[in-house]
Scaffold this motif. Sequence first.
Motif, short mmCIF file in Angstrom:
data_model
loop_
_atom_site.label_atom_id
_atom_site.label_comp_id
_atom_site.label_asym_id
_atom_site.label_seq_id
_atom_site.Cartn_x
_atom_site.Cartn_y
_atom_site.Cartn_z
N GLN A 146 -21.63 -1.18 2.73
CA GLN A 146 -20.49 -0.54 2.08
C GLN A 146 -20.92 0.15 0.79
OE1 GLN A 146 -18.15 -4.31 2.33
NE2 GLN A 146 -16.43 -2.97 2.80
N GLN A 147 -21.76 -0.51 0.02
CA GLN A 147 -22.25 0.11 -1.21
C GLN A 147 -23.04 1.37 -0.89
OE1 GLN A 147 -25.38 -0.52 -4.87
NE2 GLN A 147 -24.74 -2.36 -3.81
N GLY A 148 -23.95 1.27 0.09
CA GLY A 148 -24.76 2.43 0.46
C GLY A 148 -23.94 3.59 0.98
N ALA A 149 -22.91 3.29 1.78
CA ALA A 149 -22.05 4.34 2.32
C ALA A 149 -21.29 5.04 1.20
CB ALA A 149 -21.07 3.75 3.34
N GLY B 270 -28.79 -3.74 4.11
CA GLY B 270 -27.49 -3.17 4.38
C GLY B 270 -27.27 -1.87 3.61
N PHE B 271 -27.70 -1.86 2.33
CA PHE B 271 -27.58 -0.64 1.53
C PHE B 271 -28.35 0.51 2.17
CE2 PHE B 271 -29.08 2.34 -1.62
CZ PHE B 271 -27.92 2.64 -2.33
N PRO C 252 -12.90 10.32 0.42
CA PRO C 252 -12.41 10.32 1.80
C PRO C 252 -13.46 9.75 2.76
CG PRO C 252 -11.89 12.40 0.72
CD PRO C 252 -12.79 11.65 -0.21
N GLY C 253 -13.00 8.91 3.65
CA GLY C 253 -13.88 8.32 4.64
C GLY C 253 -14.47 6.99 4.24
N VAL C 254 -14.29 6.59 2.97
CA VAL C 254 -14.78 5.29 2.50
C VAL C 254 -13.57 4.48 2.05
CG1 VAL C 254 -16.25 4.05 0.88
CG2 VAL C 254 -16.99 6.26 1.78
N GLU C 255 -13.23 3.44 2.78
CA GLU C 255 -12.08 2.62 2.43
C GLU C 255 -12.35 1.88 1.11
OE1 GLU C 255 -9.32 -0.97 4.34
OE2 GLU C 255 -10.88 0.01 5.55
N SER C 256 -11.39 1.93 0.18
CA SER C 256 -11.62 1.30 -1.12
C SER C 256 -10.30 0.91 -1.77
CB SER C 256 -12.39 2.26 -2.04
OG SER C 256 -11.60 3.41 -2.35
N GLN C 257 -10.42 0.11 -2.82
CA GLN C 257 -9.30 -0.25 -3.69
C GLN C 257 -9.66 0.15 -5.11
OE1 GLN C 257 -6.51 -1.48 -2.54
NE2 GLN C 257 -7.06 -2.18 -0.48
#
Length: 338
Positions: free
Chosen positions: A152-155, A186-187, A320-325
Amino acid sequence: MRQRSLAALAMAAALAVTSAGCTVERHWGGGSNAGGGGKAKVGLVTKTDTNPYFVELRAAAKAAAEANGAEFSALAGQFDGDNDGQVRAIENLMQQGANTILITPSSSTGVLDAIDRARKAGVLVIALDTATEPATAVDATFATDNFEAGRQQGAYVKAALAGKPPKLFMVDGTAGSTVDTQRHTGFLKGIGLTDASPEIKGKTPANGDQSLAQQGVENLLQRTTDINAVYTMNEPMGRGTYAALQARGLVDRIVMGSIDGGCEGVKNVRDGQYAATVMQFPKKMAEQGVLAAVEYAKTGKKPSGFVNTGSAVITDKPIPGVESQDSKWGLENCWGTK
């Protein structure tokens, strides 16, 4: 006289536990370690009792135990990496009659013999936060999927670069540790690189420490300042990295991510020290671990396998394209001092 003798014995027991290098929250009398007897006796062993992450884990486990009628005891190593202290903690909990032990192992392999003895005695053993190697050394693991958190961080970093090729520094944790390896790989998956990619301009281990991260990045910057992205394995290292970059006037041109989701880390995101962090949820780990202990005590049923307690990207620069809060949500759900 009898009361004085009992008091003396209690004092001696407390001193014995303290001298063994463990911190005691509370303990009960001895008894059978097997489940199915109805009463959950839950012991928690953390890496330390001072790190805010483990303070949150302990507080959540204690609250869940009280809410579900379980007895609870918490012990800890004296420092991160205190395998001997954790072994003694497991042995103490077995002597006290624990039928479930929840543990965040300092080393993925350093406590396996003690865990094996506990399981053979009928104790349910659940790893929290950090998996053992092999994973089957415990009955179950309730933890963040650290590979996914790294991905998720890498994306996010890749998307934030908006098509520019990455010129990357990687600030890693403790070489060879499970969490470090999973987040690192993962990154790379998320950003689309490998360890051999020329886009990686430097790597430094920092053992999770803010000062070591600052020093390591300062050393890397002596070789090159031509970078636009930084991976940090956790938030203290993110803060150290930020200090090194700020001293060189580089922070405005670099996308930096991290992982943890502590309240201080979310504030770092809000204040612009790094673009995003990936939040993990120690409260969930603790609560689910205690509920499994209660079920085991009642029925003898054990959980198994890996249970992912989730992770979430926290940023005030959504892409856009990266789900976040955002950081407001993050401060409502973070762990540590708000």
